[in-house]
Scaffold this motif. Structure first.
Motif, short mmCIF file in Angstrom:
data_model
loop_
_atom_site.label_atom_id
_atom_site.label_comp_id
_atom_site.label_asym_id
_atom_site.label_seq_id
_atom_site.Cartn_x
_atom_site.Cartn_y
_atom_site.Cartn_z
N ASN A 6 0.82 -1.22 0.00
CA ASN A 6 0.00 0.00 0.00
C ASN A 6 0.86 1.27 0.00
O ASN A 6 0.46 2.30 -0.52
CB ASN A 6 -0.97 0.00 1.19
CG ASN A 6 -0.27 -0.03 2.53
OD1 ASN A 6 0.81 -0.60 2.65
ND2 ASN A 6 -0.88 0.55 3.54
N THR A 54 -4.95 2.66 8.03
CA THR A 54 -6.34 2.25 8.16
C THR A 54 -7.19 3.44 8.58
O THR A 54 -6.87 4.16 9.53
CB THR A 54 -6.48 1.14 9.21
OG1 THR A 54 -5.65 0.04 8.85
CG2 THR A 54 -7.92 0.67 9.32
N THR A 87 -4.91 3.90 0.48
CA THR A 87 -4.40 2.69 -0.18
C THR A 87 -4.39 1.48 0.75
O THR A 87 -3.76 0.47 0.45
CB THR A 87 -2.96 2.94 -0.69
OG1 THR A 87 -2.12 3.29 0.42
CG2 THR A 87 -2.94 4.06 -1.71
N ASN A 88 -5.10 1.59 1.88
CA ASN A 88 -5.13 0.48 2.84
C ASN A 88 -6.39 -0.35 2.64
O ASN A 88 -7.51 0.18 2.61
CB ASN A 88 -5.09 1.05 4.27
CG ASN A 88 -4.80 -0.03 5.29
OD1 ASN A 88 -5.57 -0.97 5.46
ND2 ASN A 88 -3.68 0.12 5.99
N GLU A 89 -6.24 -1.66 2.52
CA GLU A 89 -7.37 -2.54 2.23
C GLU A 89 -8.36 -2.61 3.38
O GLU A 89 -9.53 -2.99 3.19
CB GLU A 89 -6.87 -3.96 1.91
CG GLU A 89 -6.04 -4.02 0.63
CD GLU A 89 -5.56 -5.43 0.32
OE1 GLU A 89 -5.95 -6.36 1.06
OE2 GLU A 89 -4.83 -5.59 -0.67
N THR A 92 -12.33 2.13 4.65
CA THR A 92 -13.63 2.21 3.99
C THR A 92 -13.80 3.58 3.34
O THR A 92 -13.16 4.55 3.73
CB THR A 92 -14.79 1.99 4.98
OG1 THR A 92 -14.70 2.98 6.02
CG2 THR A 92 -14.72 0.60 5.59
N LEU A 103 -11.06 4.58 -2.02
CA LEU A 103 -10.03 3.55 -1.86
C LEU A 103 -9.36 3.25 -3.19
O LEU A 103 -9.98 3.30 -4.25
CB LEU A 103 -10.65 2.27 -1.30
CG LEU A 103 -11.37 2.38 0.05
CD1 LEU A 103 -11.86 1.02 0.51
CD2 LEU A 103 -10.46 3.01 1.11
N HIS A 105 -6.47 0.27 -4.15
CA HIS A 105 -5.47 -0.76 -3.84
C HIS A 105 -5.64 -1.90 -4.84
O HIS A 105 -6.45 -1.79 -5.78
CB HIS A 105 -5.59 -1.25 -2.39
CG HIS A 105 -7.00 -1.61 -1.96
ND1 HIS A 105 -7.64 -2.74 -2.38
CD2 HIS A 105 -7.88 -0.93 -1.16
CE1 HIS A 105 -8.84 -2.79 -1.85
NE2 HIS A 105 -9.02 -1.69 -1.10
N ASP A 106 -4.91 -2.97 -4.66
CA ASP A 106 -4.91 -4.05 -5.67
C ASP A 106 -6.28 -4.68 -5.85
O ASP A 106 -6.60 -5.17 -6.93
CB ASP A 106 -3.89 -5.12 -5.26
CG ASP A 106 -2.46 -4.63 -5.45
OD1 ASP A 106 -2.26 -3.71 -6.28
OD2 ASP A 106 -1.55 -5.14 -4.77
N GLU A 107 -7.09 -4.65 -4.80
CA GLU A 107 -8.41 -5.28 -4.87
C GLU A 107 -9.51 -4.31 -5.29
O GLU A 107 -10.63 -4.70 -5.56
CB GLU A 107 -8.77 -5.89 -3.50
CG GLU A 107 -7.77 -6.91 -2.97
CD GLU A 107 -7.61 -8.08 -3.93
OE1 GLU A 107 -8.63 -8.50 -4.54
OE2 GLU A 107 -6.48 -8.57 -4.08
N LYS A 108 -9.18 -3.02 -5.30
CA LYS A 108 -10.21 -2.03 -5.63
C LYS A 108 -9.57 -0.83 -6.32
O LYS A 108 -8.82 -0.08 -5.69
CB LYS A 108 -10.94 -1.56 -4.38
CG LYS A 108 -12.05 -0.53 -4.67
CD LYS A 108 -12.82 -0.19 -3.42
CE LYS A 108 -13.85 0.91 -3.67
NZ LYS A 108 -14.81 0.55 -4.73
#
Length: 410
Positions: A6, A54, A87-89, A92, A103, A105-108
């Motif tokens: 992140n 976070t 950038t923290n999974e 929110t 957000l 990051h790699d998932e979003k």
């Protein structure tokens, strides 16, 4: 230090926004691990916070963010929402207290960010070594900043101000050549022929153009050098804040109003110098500081007060025209007020412009109808006319002589 994924995403975003979209990095004392970016030319997102920690709410950061927000709004004069890119999974998305967090990051990934900053699609990518990527980005930003600094140094050279200084120096040298051609102790007569302010010639021959030309003449080399130093200092600030036409308007109107006030208030005298224009530029710098709120910064406020006091004391010295300085100052303040882009002042501008026109009209009317000249210097006047003939300007010499004779005959 070992960096997480992140952190790398955050640095890649920062690198892209700085190099491709003109953002600048702002650092604060006691700053957390977040980064702040500003770009006053971006109307939608002038302030962006990059945060790898976070975050599900701003409630625990309220004091810190309020201080930062107050500074940013004062600096940029913007009330737009502050965008937070997190950038923290574990974080929110939310909107609260004029902040919007999204957000990335790699998932979003954010389609909104890609639409606003298309280059991010290619800037954010996975790497084999996080630490090496951070070092690469830091080096890239250092190189970019060095290039930007060099470019800004060239761009910040006040070329237009240097041009005005060149005109003043050229006029001074030409007047020196004219004095040499006339021979003897002819500096004062050369100044009068070349366009210095002289009430006798303004009243007798209606030479109102001297209200402008007098601003580009100087009485001595020391007078010239002192005014050129002040012009460079003040002009550099004004040139960054206004376009060339506005800058010229502020300078010329200040010179004219300074000399017009001298014409109305003071007795007959010879005067020259760009001082009225300089006081107009000084007033302009003050208006700029008030408009962009930088006067709230103690160092800026202290510097402005020091400049005002020093120039006020100079205006009170013997042989210095306090009247011309005050006329130039008021004119410069009004012209700058009319030119600055401040929505809060918009409704006042028409009223100020009308009052200014009435003021100039009133001064002009009073000056034209109360244009007594005292004391008179007939020896000087007729010697100047004689020197004008010596230069081969018989038509102008005849015009001056006719009007000076009429004045003395009244």
């Amino acid at each position: 230090m070992s960096y997480e994924r992140n952190d790398v995403i955050l640095y890649q975003i920062m690198d892209c926004l700085v190099e491709d979209y003109g953002y600048s990095i702002i650092r604060f004392q006691g700053q957390k691990q977040d980064l702040w970016l500003t770009n006053k030319d971006n109307p939608k997102y002038p302030v962006i916070r990059l945060n790898p920690a976070t975050s599900t709410s701003l409630i625990f950061e309220q004091d810190y963010l309020e201080r930062v927000t107050m500074f940013m709004r004062r600096l940029l004069q913007s009330n737009e929402k502050i965008l937070i890119i997190n950038t923290n999974e574990a974080s929110t998305e939310f909107e609260e207290n004029n902040f919007q967090q999204i957000l990335f990051h790699d998932e979003k990934e954010s389609s909104m960010l890609f639409a606003t900053f298309p280059h991010l699609q290619y800037a954010v990518k996975k790497v084999d070594n996080n630490d090496s990527e951070i070092r690469r980005i830091n080096q890239s930003l250092r190189n970019f900043q060095m290039k930007k600094t060099r470019a800004n140094t060239v761009r910040q050279i006040p070329k237009f101000t240097l041009g005005i200084m060149g005109v003043c120096i050229a006029v001074f040298l030409l007047t020196q050549l004219l004095a040499m051609q006339l021979g003897g102790d002819a500096w004062t007569k050369a100044l009068l022929i070349a366009g210095a302010y002289y009430k006798t010639f303004v009243v007798a021959a209606h030479e109102y153009w001297r209200f402008i030309t007098a601003g580009f003449h100087h009485l001595s080399i020391s007078h010239l050098l002192m005014n050129m130093l002040a012009l460079y200092s003040l002009g550099s600030v004004v040139e960054k804040s206004f376009n060339k036409k506005q800058y010229v308007a502020i300078l010329l109107v200040s010179i004219i109003c300074g000399n017009l006030l001298v014409f109305v208030v003071e007795n007959n005298q010879i005067s020259a110098g760009i001082s009225g224009g300089l006081y107009g530029l000084m007033a302009s710098v003050i208006v700029i500081a008030i408009e962009n709120q930088t006067f709230r910064i103690p160092q800026v406020r202290s510097s402005l007060l020091r400049v005002v006091w020093i120039n006020l004391l100079i205006s009170l010295l013997p042989g210095v025209s306090f009247t011309a300085h005050m006329g130039g100052f008021v004119a410069g303040a009004i012209m700058s007020f009319l030119f600055v882009k401040n929505a809060k002042w918009k409704f006042l501008k028409p009223h100020v412009a009308i009052c200014f026109v009435i003021l100039i009209g009133g001064l002009s009317f009073y000056g034209l109808n109360n244009n007594t000249v005292k004391p008179l210097y007939p020896t000087t006047d007729y010697q100047v006319i004689k020197d004008v003939r010596k230069l081969g300007l018989d038509g102008y010499a005849n015009y001056l002589e006719k009007n000076v004779d009429r004045l003395y005959g009244e």
